[in-house]
Design an enzyme around this catalytic site. Structure first.
Site, PDB file in Angstrom:
ATOM      1  N   GLU A 130      86.293 110.368   3.818  1.00 44.46           N
ATOM      2  CA  GLU A 130      86.479 111.835   3.315  1.00 44.46           C
ATOM      3  C   GLU A 130      85.178 112.679   3.106  1.00 44.46           C
ATOM      4  O   GLU A 130      84.799 113.646   3.575  1.00 44.46           O
ATOM      5  CB  GLU A 130      87.351 112.002   2.229  1.00 44.46           C
ATOM      6  CG  GLU A 130      87.743 113.500   1.883  1.00 44.46           C
ATOM      7  CD  GLU A 130      88.369 114.207   3.073  1.00 44.46           C
ATOM      8  OE1 GLU A 130      89.367 113.952   3.345  1.00 44.46           O
ATOM      9  OE2 GLU A 130      87.587 115.225   3.663  1.00 44.46           O
ATOM     10  N   VAL A 133      82.016 114.354   5.939  1.00 42.33           N
ATOM     11  CA  VAL A 133      81.811 115.481   6.496  1.00 42.33           C
ATOM     12  C   VAL A 133      82.139 116.568   5.316  1.00 42.33           C
ATOM     13  O   VAL A 133      83.309 116.437   4.619  1.00 42.33           O
ATOM     14  CB  VAL A 133      82.629 115.742   7.670  1.00 42.33           C
ATOM     15  CG1 VAL A 133      82.601 117.065   8.288  1.00 42.33           C
ATOM     16  CG2 VAL A 133      82.756 114.544   8.712  1.00 42.33           C
ATOM     17  N   GLY A 135      81.036 117.057   2.402  1.00 42.82           N
ATOM     18  CA  GLY A 135      80.777 116.811   0.933  1.00 42.82           C
ATOM     19  C   GLY A 135      82.436 116.873   0.256  1.00 42.82           C
ATOM     20  O   GLY A 135      83.255 115.863   0.578  1.00 42.82           O
ATOM     21  N   GLY A 188      65.764 121.879  -3.974  1.00 42.14           N
ATOM     22  CA  GLY A 188      66.374 120.608  -3.827  1.00 42.14           C
ATOM     23  C   GLY A 188      67.519 120.625  -2.808  1.00 42.14           C
ATOM     24  O   GLY A 188      68.328 119.481  -2.705  1.00 42.14           O
ATOM     25  N   GLU A 191      66.008 117.889   2.186  1.00 39.48           N
ATOM     26  CA  GLU A 191      65.524 116.476   1.821  1.00 39.48           C
ATOM     27  C   GLU A 191      63.907 117.042   2.175  1.00 39.48           C
ATOM     28  O   GLU A 191      63.645 117.700   2.811  1.00 39.48           O
ATOM     29  CB  GLU A 191      66.011 115.613   2.767  1.00 39.48           C
ATOM     30  CG  GLU A 191      67.388 115.344   2.081  1.00 39.48           C
ATOM     31  CD  GLU A 191      68.169 114.384   2.900  1.00 39.48           C
ATOM     32  OE1 GLU A 191      67.377 113.404   3.477  1.00 39.48           O
ATOM     33  OE2 GLU A 191      69.391 114.420   3.249  1.00 39.48           O
ATOM     34  N   ASP A 202      72.465 116.347  12.063  1.00 41.78           N
ATOM     35  CA  ASP A 202      73.429 115.825  10.859  1.00 41.78           C
ATOM     36  C   ASP A 202      74.763 116.590  11.257  1.00 41.78           C
ATOM     37  O   ASP A 202      75.874 116.228  11.281  1.00 41.78           O
ATOM     38  CB  ASP A 202      72.749 116.614   9.673  1.00 41.78           C
ATOM     39  CG  ASP A 202      73.569 116.517   8.431  1.00 41.78           C
ATOM     40  OD1 ASP A 202      73.508 115.452   7.604  1.00 41.78           O
ATOM     41  OD2 ASP A 202      74.483 117.459   8.114  1.00 41.78           O
ATOM     42  N   LYS A 206      78.550 114.936  11.914  1.00 41.38           N
ATOM     43  CA  LYS A 206      80.009 115.483  11.414  1.00 41.38           C
ATOM     44  C   LYS A 206      80.585 115.873  12.365  1.00 41.38           C
ATOM     45  O   LYS A 206      82.013 115.783  12.335  1.00 41.38           O
ATOM     46  CB  LYS A 206      79.508 116.588  10.220  1.00 41.38           C
ATOM     47  CG  LYS A 206      78.642 115.989   9.319  1.00 41.38           C
ATOM     48  CD  LYS A 206      78.085 117.019   8.438  1.00 41.38           C
ATOM     49  CE  LYS A 206      77.347 116.517   7.146  1.00 41.38           C
ATOM     50  NZ  LYS A 206      76.588 117.688   6.526  1.00 41.38           N
TER      51      LYS A 206
HETATM   52  P1  NAP Z   1      69.896 108.763  -1.689  1.00 45.46           P
HETATM   53  O1  NAP Z   1      69.838 109.769  -2.778  1.00 45.46           O
HETATM   54  O2  NAP Z   1      68.808 108.597  -1.041  1.00 45.46           O
HETATM   55  O3  NAP Z   1      70.520 107.725  -2.329  1.00 45.46           O
HETATM   56  C1  NAP Z   1      70.597 106.242  -1.406  1.00 45.46           C
HETATM   57  C2  NAP Z   1      70.287 105.389  -2.581  1.00 45.46           C
HETATM   58  O4  NAP Z   1      70.454 104.160  -1.926  1.00 45.46           O
HETATM   59  C3  NAP Z   1      68.656 105.323  -2.992  1.00 45.46           C
HETATM   60  O5  NAP Z   1      68.801 105.108  -4.330  1.00 45.46           O
HETATM   61  C4  NAP Z   1      68.149 104.268  -2.192  1.00 45.46           C
HETATM   62  O6  NAP Z   1      67.114 103.460  -2.875  1.00 45.46           O
HETATM   63  C5  NAP Z   1      69.453 103.213  -2.284  1.00 45.46           C
HETATM   64  N1  NAP Z   1      69.130 102.351  -0.893  1.00 45.46           N
HETATM   65  C6  NAP Z   1      69.146 103.072   0.265  1.00 45.46           C
HETATM   66  N2  NAP Z   1      69.129 101.698   1.172  1.00 45.46           N
HETATM   67  C7  NAP Z   1      69.033 100.567   0.461  1.00 45.46           C
HETATM   68  C8  NAP Z   1      69.218  99.087   0.478  1.00 45.46           C
HETATM   69  N3  NAP Z   1      69.062  98.599   1.684  1.00 45.46           N
HETATM   70  N4  NAP Z   1      69.210  98.319  -0.631  1.00 45.46           N
HETATM   71  C9  NAP Z   1      69.360  98.780  -1.818  1.00 45.46           C
HETATM   72  N5  NAP Z   1      69.310 100.179  -1.939  1.00 45.46           N
HETATM   73  C10 NAP Z   1      69.184 101.101  -1.027  1.00 45.46           C
HETATM   74  O7  NAP Z   1      70.997 109.582  -0.718  1.00 45.46           O
HETATM   75  P2  NAP Z   1      72.329 110.206  -1.118  1.00 45.46           P
HETATM   76  O8  NAP Z   1      71.867 111.644  -0.789  1.00 45.46           O
HETATM   77  O9  NAP Z   1      73.023 109.836  -2.113  1.00 45.46           O
HETATM   78  O10 NAP Z   1      73.237 110.046   0.310  1.00 45.46           O
HETATM   79  C11 NAP Z   1      73.699 108.895   0.200  1.00 45.46           C
HETATM   80  C12 NAP Z   1      74.912 108.881   1.384  1.00 45.46           C
HETATM   81  O11 NAP Z   1      75.774 109.922   1.279  1.00 45.46           O
HETATM   82  C13 NAP Z   1      74.259 109.231   2.684  1.00 45.46           C
HETATM   83  O12 NAP Z   1      75.062 108.723   3.793  1.00 45.46           O
HETATM   84  C14 NAP Z   1      74.555 110.724   2.905  1.00 45.46           C
HETATM   85  O13 NAP Z   1      74.696 111.344   4.196  1.00 45.46           O
HETATM   86  C15 NAP Z   1      75.749 110.706   2.262  1.00 45.46           C
HETATM   87  N6  NAP Z   1      76.118 112.194   1.808  1.00 45.46           N
HETATM   88  C16 NAP Z   1      75.275 112.723   0.833  1.00 45.46           C
HETATM   89  C17 NAP Z   1      75.587 113.863   0.309  1.00 45.46           C
HETATM   90  C18 NAP Z   1      74.686 114.656  -0.727  1.00 45.46           C
HETATM   91  O14 NAP Z   1      74.933 115.790  -1.163  1.00 45.46           O
HETATM   92  N7  NAP Z   1      73.501 114.079  -1.060  1.00 45.46           N
HETATM   93  C19 NAP Z   1      76.561 114.776   0.474  1.00 45.46           C
HETATM   94  C20 NAP Z   1      77.588 114.159   1.690  1.00 45.46           C
HETATM   95  C21 NAP Z   1      77.320 112.912   2.208  1.00 45.46           C
HETATM   96  P3  NAP Z   1      65.686 104.230  -2.337  1.00 45.46           P
HETATM   97  O15 NAP Z   1      65.590 105.469  -3.181  1.00 45.46           O
HETATM   98  O16 NAP Z   1      64.855 103.314  -3.114  1.00 45.46           O
HETATM   99  O17 NAP Z   1      65.603 104.134  -1.111  1.00 45.46           O
HETATM  100  N1  HSE Z   2      71.957 117.376   4.367  1.00 43.24           N
HETATM  101  C1  HSE Z   2      73.629 117.752   4.433  1.00 43.24           C
HETATM  102  C2  HSE Z   2      73.396 119.361   4.340  1.00 43.24           C
HETATM  103  C3  HSE Z   2      74.213 117.286   3.172  1.00 43.24           C
HETATM  104  O1  HSE Z   2      72.422 119.780   4.262  1.00 43.24           O
HETATM  105  O2  HSE Z   2      74.777 119.756   4.534  1.00 43.24           O
HETATM  106  C4  HSE Z   2      74.878 115.887   3.200  1.00 43.24           C
HETATM  107  O3  HSE Z   2      75.776 116.029   4.234  1.00 43.24           O
END
Ligand code: NAP
Ligand code: HSE
Length: 430
Positions: A130, A133, A135, A188, A191, A202, A206
């Site tokens: 879920e 796409v 959030g 923030g 990225e 991206d 989705k």
């Molecule tokens: P993030 O802040 O970069 O978190 C990923 C974490 O995983 C980091 O702490 C990273 O460590 C760790 N990591 C990555 N590869 C690793 C590995 N091979 N072994 C161990 N640790 C590892 O990313 P995020 O924003 O949480 O996003 C995570 C996922 O959720 C992505 O698929 C993203 O598209 C999805 N998503 C994110 C959001 C959002 O609002 N951020 C919303 C919807 C979906 P390092 O920092 O040391 O690399």
């Molecule tokens: N980088 C995405 C956005 C968030 O700006 O919508 C995670 O899907």
């Protein structure tokens, strides 16, 4: 009922950290919904400093994925690493060891979703996604359940918060692209490397996920035509406003008969349309079905808490099934006959902006070039004139025309001696 459901978490970043915090902070509520407490049994994370910052016991942290994947106490693996690899291999291996998986990873689901869902069905476990796409906005569940009675004909979606924030600032405050992007990064929202957001990748991932569910065909990332937003200039927003439009990065998936049109690109959206009013980092997805008509989902498409909301709901759903001894859902049924229309075959209206020599007969030459490609002009406005350079900027709105014809006309116009520059062309969605 199990005494506790074991959770393994891959990644302790923005999303993983949010999930860990919510699982602990809302433990009682979640346990009530799930039927038993959810207990984090292990967390994969490269950076050991992240644990103490989130009050996570150091002994839960590991840098070895196998310690999560092969841990018999873990029933559900939550993947929040991001990126294609090793995330998809970890999901595959978790499924192979009989674990249910919840992921927020749009890249993995767009590129490997069908293969992983098939594998999960074969191994009698579930893979839920879920959060991949929009959030926290419910989208996957409605498409998998609530809208099942419909033949879905179209999806129009703003599914990238970063670009929607940038476009909103450019539209409302006249900022240029680079300044708006910088501010999005400072706040923030964007990225450090915002390429995938800004170039449309991206949103394309989705859209592939949504279109696969909506149309029951495997839509792969390479089936999605996409463009980004970096070529948009403040004057495009100014002219759009004068003409009654907002500019949005729109993800569009339409079904006509057996053929699909699947694309992501900037559009002029009439200001009267609800999607045109979706501003800032918000996302919105309009789905059209034969029974439901139009339904609009709106909310926060990213961020630790909204994304945790979607992930934890998936986990609760799995925990309920485990506790009730229910079998996993049905295998995904997909029609093998897929016809995706190339973008050259789409028909829509266009906004064209160009700089031309400011002298008599110029508009005639441009109108002739468009006319030869059967492109009908709906309006022409002469904008800024540069007396020194003897040039003028003109903006043309066309009636619906075929993309191939418009591209041919643009090439021919660019070769005219009187045309100094084709500055932009943007598709229009009325
Ligand atoms: P993030 O802040 O970069 O978190 C990923 C974490 O995983 C980091 O702490 C990273 O460590 C760790 N990591 C990555 N590869 C690793 C590995 N091979 N072994 C161990 N640790 C590892 O990313 P995020 O924003 O949480 O996003 C995570 C996922 O959720 C992505 O698929 C993203 O598209 C999805 N998503 C994110 C959001 C959002 O609002 N951020 C919303 C919807 C979906 P390092 O920092 O040391 O690399
Ligand atoms: N980088 C995405 C956005 C968030 O700006 O919508 C995670 O899907």
């Amino acid at each position: 009922m199990k005494e506790g459901i074991g959770i393994g978490l891959l990644g302790l970043g923005v999303v993983g950290g949010g999930v860990a915090k919510a699982l602990r902070g809302k433990g009682e509520t979640i346990a009530r919904q799930a039927g038993s407490p959810l207990e984090i049994k292990g967390i994969l994370e490269r950076d050991p400093a992240k644990g103490p910052r989130l009050n996570i016991e150091p002994e839960l942290l590991t840098t070895e994925a196998e310690k999560i994947i092969n841990n018999p106490e873990i029933d559900i693996v939550i993947e929040a690493l991001g990126g294609e690899s090793p995330a998809w291999e970890y999901i595959r291996d978790s499924i192979l060891t009989g674990k249910h998986v919840v992921t927020a990873n749009k890249e993995v689901m767009a590129k490997h979703g069908v293969e992983l869902l098939t594998l999960a069905a074969e191994h009698k476990v579930n893979l839920l996604y879920e959060a991949s796409v929009g959030g926290g906005i419910p989208l996957i569940s409605p498409l998998k359940q609530d809208l099942l009675a419909n033949d879905i004909s179209a999806i129009y979606a703003i599914i990238n918060g970063t670009t929607n924030y940038i476009l909103t600032r450019m539209g409302k405050e006249g900022l240029d692209f680079a300044t708006a992007l910088k501010q999005a990064q400072e706040l923030g929202y964007a990225e450090a490397d915002p390429s995938n957001d800004v170039n449309g990748t991206d949103a394309a991932y989705k859209l592939a996920i949504l279109a696969t569910l909506a149309f029951h065909v495997e839509v792969r990332p390479e089936d999605v035509y996409y463009e980004g937003i970096s070529r948009l200039a403040p004057r495009d927003f100014r002219y759009a406003k004068e003409l009654g439009y907002a500019i949005k990065l729109l993800a569009i998936a339409k079904k006509e008969g057996h053929s699909l049109q699947i694309q992501v690109h900037p559009v002029f959206l009439s200001e009267d349309i609800l999607l045109a009013k979706v501003d800032g980092v918000f996302n919105a997805v309009q789905i059209e079905g034969d029974l439901i008509g139009k339904v609009l989902f709106y909310g926060e498409g990213a961020g630790a808490l909204p994304t945790s909301s979607a992930i934890i709901a998936d986990v609760i759903c799995l925990a309920q099934s485990i506790n009730l001894g229910l079998s996993p859902g049905l295998e995904l049924w997909l029609d093998p006959n897929k016809i995706v229309k190339p973008v050259s075959e789409i028909e829509t209206r266009y906004y064209l902006r160009m700089t031309v020599t400011d002298r008599p007969g110029v508009l005639g030459q441009i109108a002739k070039t468009l006319g030869e490609q059967l492109i009908s002009i709906s309006s022409v406005i002469q904008k800024e004139t540069d007396r020194m350079a003897q040039t003028a900027e003109i903006v043309i709105m066309t009636h619906p025309a075929r993309e191939a014809a418009v591209q041919k006309a643009l090439n021919e116009m660019a070769a005219l001696e009187v045309v100094k520059e084709i500055s932009n062309f943007i598709r229009v969605e009325d």
